[in-house]
Design a protein around this motif. Structure first.
Motif, PDB file in Angstrom:
ATOM      1  N   LEU A   1     -13.397 -38.746  20.858  1.00 49.35           N
ATOM      2  CA  LEU A   1     -13.596 -38.177  22.187  1.00 49.35           C
ATOM      3  C   LEU A   1     -14.064 -39.256  23.164  1.00 49.35           C
ATOM      4  O   LEU A   1     -14.874 -40.115  22.809  1.00 49.35           O
ATOM      5  CB  LEU A   1     -14.640 -37.058  22.134  1.00 49.35           C
ATOM      6  CG  LEU A   1     -14.420 -35.974  21.067  1.00 49.35           C
ATOM      7  CD1 LEU A   1     -15.606 -35.005  21.046  1.00 49.35           C
ATOM      8  CD2 LEU A   1     -13.114 -35.217  21.330  1.00 49.35           C
ATOM      9  N   GLN A   2     -13.560 -39.157  24.399  1.00 50.67           N
ATOM     10  CA  GLN A   2     -13.912 -40.131  25.444  1.00 50.67           C
ATOM     11  C   GLN A   2     -14.002 -39.388  26.762  1.00 50.67           C
ATOM     12  O   GLN A   2     -13.147 -38.555  27.064  1.00 50.67           O
ATOM     13  CB  GLN A   2     -12.815 -41.206  25.509  1.00 50.67           C
ATOM     14  CG  GLN A   2     -12.961 -42.207  26.640  1.00 50.67           C
ATOM     15  CD  GLN A   2     -11.797 -43.193  26.707  1.00 50.67           C
ATOM     16  OE1 GLN A   2     -10.928 -43.225  25.840  1.00 50.67           O
ATOM     17  NE2 GLN A   2     -11.768 -43.991  27.758  1.00 50.67           N
TER      18      GLN A   2
ATOM     19  N   SER B   1      -3.685 -41.023  14.393  1.00 52.24           N
ATOM     20  CA  SER B   1      -4.964 -40.439  14.782  1.00 52.24           C
ATOM     21  C   SER B   1      -4.994 -40.165  16.284  1.00 52.24           C
ATOM     22  O   SER B   1      -4.137 -40.632  17.032  1.00 52.24           O
ATOM     23  CB  SER B   1      -6.140 -41.309  14.317  1.00 52.24           C
ATOM     24  OG  SER B   1      -6.121 -42.521  15.006  1.00 52.24           O
ATOM     25  N   THR B   2      -5.990 -39.385  16.727  1.00 47.03           N
ATOM     26  CA  THR B   2      -5.945 -38.830  18.078  1.00 47.03           C
ATOM     27  C   THR B   2      -7.242 -39.055  18.844  1.00 47.03           C
ATOM     28  O   THR B   2      -8.332 -38.967  18.285  1.00 47.03           O
ATOM     29  CB  THR B   2      -5.674 -37.312  18.013  1.00 47.03           C
ATOM     30  OG1 THR B   2      -6.545 -36.733  17.026  1.00 47.03           O
ATOM     31  CG2 THR B   2      -4.228 -37.038  17.612  1.00 47.03           C
ATOM     32  N   VAL B   3      -7.086 -39.341  20.134  1.00 48.10           N
ATOM     33  CA  VAL B   3      -8.212 -39.490  21.054  1.00 48.10           C
ATOM     34  C   VAL B   3      -7.990 -38.524  22.210  1.00 48.10           C
ATOM     35  O   VAL B   3      -6.892 -38.469  22.759  1.00 48.10           O
ATOM     36  CB  VAL B   3      -8.288 -40.930  21.624  1.00 48.10           C
ATOM     37  CG1 VAL B   3      -9.466 -41.070  22.584  1.00 48.10           C
ATOM     38  CG2 VAL B   3      -8.367 -41.971  20.514  1.00 48.10           C
ATOM     39  N   ALA B   4      -9.025 -37.757  22.570  1.00 44.66           N
ATOM     40  CA  ALA B   4      -8.936 -36.934  23.778  1.00 44.66           C
ATOM     41  C   ALA B   4      -9.663 -37.651  24.901  1.00 44.66           C
ATOM     42  O   ALA B   4     -10.803 -38.086  24.731  1.00 44.66           O
ATOM     43  CB  ALA B   4      -9.557 -35.559  23.531  1.00 44.66           C
ATOM     44  N   GLU B   5      -9.019 -37.824  26.049  1.00 46.12           N
ATOM     45  CA  GLU B   5      -9.668 -38.504  27.170  1.00 46.12           C
ATOM     46  C   GLU B   5     -10.079 -37.502  28.243  1.00 46.12           C
ATOM     47  O   GLU B   5      -9.559 -36.396  28.295  1.00 46.12           O
ATOM     48  CB  GLU B   5      -8.756 -39.597  27.753  1.00 46.12           C
ATOM     49  CG  GLU B   5      -7.437 -39.099  28.288  1.00 46.12           C
ATOM     50  CD  GLU B   5      -6.597 -40.214  28.917  1.00 46.12           C
ATOM     51  OE1 GLU B   5      -6.729 -41.375  28.510  1.00 46.12           O
ATOM     52  OE2 GLU B   5      -5.812 -39.897  29.807  1.00 46.12           O
ATOM     53  N   GLY B   6     -11.052 -37.874  29.055  1.00 44.87           N
ATOM     54  CA  GLY B   6     -11.499 -37.001  30.136  1.00 44.87           C
ATOM     55  C   GLY B   6     -12.360 -35.843  29.670  1.00 44.87           C
ATOM     56  O   GLY B   6     -12.374 -34.786  30.295  1.00 44.87           O
ATOM     57  N   VAL B   7     -13.108 -36.036  28.569  1.00 42.59           N
ATOM     58  CA  VAL B   7     -14.010 -34.984  28.083  1.00 42.59           C
ATOM     59  C   VAL B   7     -15.258 -34.981  28.963  1.00 42.59           C
ATOM     60  O   VAL B   7     -15.999 -35.963  28.994  1.00 42.59           O
ATOM     61  CB  VAL B   7     -14.392 -35.220  26.604  1.00 42.59           C
ATOM     62  CG1 VAL B   7     -15.343 -34.131  26.116  1.00 42.59           C
ATOM     63  CG2 VAL B   7     -13.135 -35.282  25.742  1.00 42.59           C
TER      64      VAL B   7
END
Ligand code: C2E
Ligand code: CA
Ligand code: CA
Ligand code: CA
Length: 276
Positions: A252-253, A229-235
């Motif tokens: 999202l983070q 699974s995937t997390v995007a950082e710096g949104v």
């Protein structure tokens, strides 16, 4: 010997000399902070891309410095590494988070999930394995974020053994800053992570730049193929959050949802978020 000592000194520029003095002072203050137990955990929220429900938080180290204000790791980790005290700081941070989880629970909040930052080398520390197992015995899901740049150095048997112990305790393994280093794909085969965190620098242009969108799409495809699974950082913007959700990123983070905050602020944030 005296002569060469002097000429070596003359090679120091005034800036370098000031830097060394500052490092020495910082080193003393870091030791002091450790003794006074002054390092504190901050928590940055993570939300599910699909329904924006609260997924959990990343634990980020902070140091309320007596004269310099609240310091972030990049401002002192280099000197702490030279002192070889990062293992102690990280271990103590995990213990403090156990205390935070107990206080939250006493106030009726069970944190869904927390992830910790670890260099891959930390995995060889039996205390880290033990503390993380204690943490994961509670109702909060626990994850370890490993910097991909440190993975390449870590192949040994003890690393693999401890990684298995951590996995058996139900702890997720995440690769941090994916796409920013040179070991990305090697890391995938080395540790078979549960989660990929896509680096902020890849995320930043996602709303405007079709090429960066294509790159992220390709990364998400690799992850999905491997069951990761995937997390995007710096949104930081709603446009980025929408683009990432459309591409199929799971979590999202970033500042758009919430900056890192202390234990009380995160409890208030979580309550308001859940009630919204
Ligand atoms: P990281 O793991 O990549 O952490 C994400 C960094 O991005 C954090 O900086 C966070 O405050 C910042 N950030 C979050 N959202 C946004 C956003 O929307 N925009 C921008 N521009 N930045 C955002 P921080 O807290 O200064 O931490 C820096 C690095 O220090 C971390 O990078 C991590 O590698 C390291 N670190 C943090 N906590 C710990 C710790 O407990 N132990 C160790 N060993 N390292 C830590
Ligand atoms: Ca991280
Ligand atoms: Ca990161
Ligand atoms: Ca980073």
């Amino acid at each position: 010997a005296k002569e060469s000592g002097r000429s070596r000194l003359e090679l120091f520029t005034p800036e370098l000399h000031r830097g060394i003095l500052a490092d020495r002072r910082l080193a003393v203050q870091i030791q002091d902070a450790l003794e006074r137990d002054a390092f504190v955990p901050y928590f940055q929220p993570q939300v599910r891309a699909r329904d924006r429900g609260l997924h959990g938080a990343e634990v980020l180290l902070r140091w309320p410095h007596p004269s310099l204000g609240l310091l972030s790791p990049p401002e002192f980790l280099r000197v702490a590494e030279q002192l070889r005290v990062v293992p102690r700081i990280d271990r103590r941070l995990m213990e403090r988070v156990r205390e935070v989880l107990a206080r939250w629970t006493a106030q009726g909040f069970v944190a869904p999930r927390l992830s910790f930052n670890m260099s891959a080398g930390r995995i060889r520390d039996p205390d880290v394995v033990e503390t993380s197992r204690l943490l994961s015995a509670g109702p909060t899901r626990i994850a370890m974020e490993l910097l991909e740049s440190t993975l390449i150095e870590e192949e040994g048997d003890l690393f693999r053994f401890n990684l298995d112990r951590i996995r058996e305790a139900g702890i997720d393994i995440e690769i941090d800053d994916f796409g920013s280093g040179h070991a990305s794909i090697v890391g995938l085969t080395q540790v078979a992570p549960d989660v990929l965190k896509i680096d902020r620098r890849l995320v930043a242009p996602v709303a405007e730049d079709p090429r960066s969108r294509n790159l992220i799409r390709a990364i998400l495809e690799i992850a999905q193929t491997l069951g990761i699974s995937t997390v995007a950082e710096g949104v930081e913007t709603e446009a980025q959050a929408r683009a990432l959700a459309e591409l199929g990123c799971d979590v999202l983070q970033g500042y758009h949802f919430g900056a890192p905050m202390d234990e009380d602020a995160f409890l208030a944030f979580a309550r308001a978020w859940i009630a919204r």
